[in-house]
Design a protein around this motif. Structure first.
Motif, short mmCIF file in Angstrom:
data_model
loop_
_atom_site.label_atom_id
_atom_site.label_comp_id
_atom_site.label_asym_id
_atom_site.label_seq_id
_atom_site.Cartn_x
_atom_site.Cartn_y
_atom_site.Cartn_z
N LYS A 1 -3.44 6.54 4.11
CA LYS A 1 -3.58 7.69 2.93
C LYS A 1 -4.52 8.60 3.32
O LYS A 1 -4.28 10.12 3.30
CB LYS A 1 -5.44 6.62 2.67
N ARG A 2 -4.83 8.47 5.42
CA ARG A 2 -5.12 8.93 5.94
C ARG A 2 -3.57 10.08 6.29
O ARG A 2 -4.07 11.69 6.36
CB ARG A 2 -5.90 8.74 7.14
N ARG B 1 0.90 -1.38 0.20
CA ARG B 1 0.08 -0.39 0.04
C ARG B 1 1.05 1.30 0.10
O ARG B 1 0.62 2.23 -0.47
CB ARG B 1 -1.32 -0.12 1.27
N ALA C 1 -5.63 -4.01 5.15
CA ALA C 1 -6.76 -2.95 4.61
C ALA C 1 -6.41 -1.90 5.41
O ALA C 1 -6.40 -0.21 5.29
CB ALA C 1 -7.99 -3.30 4.60
N ALA C 2 -6.45 -2.01 7.35
CA ALA C 2 -5.53 -1.03 7.84
C ALA C 2 -5.32 -0.15 7.66
O ALA C 2 -4.90 1.41 7.98
CB ALA C 2 -5.96 -1.51 9.53
N TYR C 3 -3.84 -0.71 7.31
CA TYR C 3 -2.57 0.52 6.76
C TYR C 3 -2.94 0.95 5.80
O TYR C 3 -2.12 1.96 5.05
CB TYR C 3 -1.63 -0.96 6.70
N GLY C 4 -3.76 0.47 4.41
CA GLY C 4 -3.82 1.01 3.42
C GLY C 4 -4.58 2.75 3.49
O GLY C 4 -4.68 3.72 3.31
N ASP C 5 -5.25 2.31 4.78
CA ASP C 5 -6.30 3.62 5.27
C ASP C 5 -5.49 4.33 6.08
O ASP C 5 -5.67 5.85 6.24
CB ASP C 5 -7.24 2.85 6.29
#
Length: 319
Positions: free
Chosen positions: A312-313, A97, A305-309
């Motif tokens: 992004k943030r 990611r 998924a968590a680290y992708g978020d």
């Protein structure tokens, strides 16, 4: 009926493969440098597996290029269980990611086997510094014109992204200062050159025992039984639900038969249950944690998924 024959033949072949494994020495390729916690922990497991399997189990360190060297070598291996890969949270859940492109697909190119360990991070500060609580650290970050700094082993490491998330959740700006060696990270914090670090109890033990570093809070949902007096970040007045941990696992090349993967996973469970291995892990400050292949796959998928978020943030980038 004829269509069932190939499937039955394949099932028999897989079963035979699992039963005859290992038929030669097993090599475990690692993206971690020798001497670091993942290297020492997996080496202890490899030594125990060699006794369980009655074959040499060789750990080969191939650090560099964000793990791409080791991963590239393991990706090309035969899917017969005789060449495995040490894969951490950064390799399976962060790099895909963080970077625009990586030379592997974490979900398609490897067959999960088992976790080796999972450990939370603590916020550590200089024992001689001015920060005594998490709110004091946050208040200093909000008031600081030079911006507070935090260290980590490399761009995209769990401590780096954990620090970026801490800054994001507290509405502050902080400076990331990467160091190549763990010793440099903690010495910089102890000397006051860097304000704090997210680190493990094992990697920071020497300077903590010397009275140079102190544990400010644990980035987890619950307190650590070994350090019950250290509050969670949320309990200490920091961001609600703030958690940062890391884990290390073993995976095999894509195409490894499911029965063989389960067999290796079961043997890793036995290795991690060994009293000698537990003692080695205790000295590193981490607890052995095994899993089934399915549990490891689910964990990697969830963290991906968590680290992708988080990426992004926080806007963290890497070349």
């Amino acid at each position: 009926m004829n269509r069932l024959i190939p499937a039955l033949l394949l099932l028999v072949a897989w079963s035979a493969c699992a039963q005859s494994f290992p038929s030669k020495p097993v090599r475990i390729v690692s993206p971690y440098p020798s001497g670091l916690t993942p290297d020492i922990a997996v080496r202890a497991v490899a030594e125990r597996l060699s006794k369980i399997w009655n074959q040499p189990v060789i750990l080969e360190a191939r650090p560099g290029a964000n793990g791409f060297l080791a991963i590239g070598a393991a990706k090309k291996a035969a899917p017969d269980g005789h060449e495995l890969l040490v894969a951490g949270q950064a390799h399976l859940a962060i790099n895909p990611r963080l970077f625009k492109s990586v030379p592997y697909d974490p979900e398609k190119d490897f067959a999960p086997l088992s976790l080796i360990y999972r450990t939370p991070f603590f916020i550590l500060v200089s024992a001689a510094g001015t920060y005594r609580t998490v709110p004091e650290l946050v208040a200093a970050a909000k008031a600081s014109q030079r911006k507070l700094s935090y260290s980590s082993p490399y761009v995209g490491s769990p401590p780096h992204l954990g620090g970026a998330l801490f800054a994001y959740l507290t509405g502050t700006q902080m400076v990331h200062v990467p160091y190549k060696e763990a010793a440099q990270i903690y010495i910089a914090v102890a000397n006051g050159d860097v304000d704090f670090v997210l680190g493990s109890v094992g990697s920071s033990v020497a300077l903590r025992k010397a009275g140079k570093l102190k544990l400010l809070a644990i980035a987890a949902k619950t307190r650590d039984p070994e350090h019950p007096d250290v509050s969670t970040v949320e309990e200490a007045g920091g961001p609600a639900g703030y958690e940062v941990d890391t884990w290390v696992s073993l995976v095999a090349p894509r195409g490894t038969p499911a029965e063989l993967a389960r067999r290796i996973s079961a043997d890793i469970f036995l290795a991690l249950a060994d009293a000698g291995v537990k003692e080695r892990f205790r000295g590193l400050g981490v607890d052995p944690v095994s899993s089934t292949p399915a549990e490891l796959a689910e964990l990697a998928k969830r963290d991906l998924a968590a680290y992708g978020d988080i990426i992004k943030r926080t806007g963290v980038t890497a070349e």
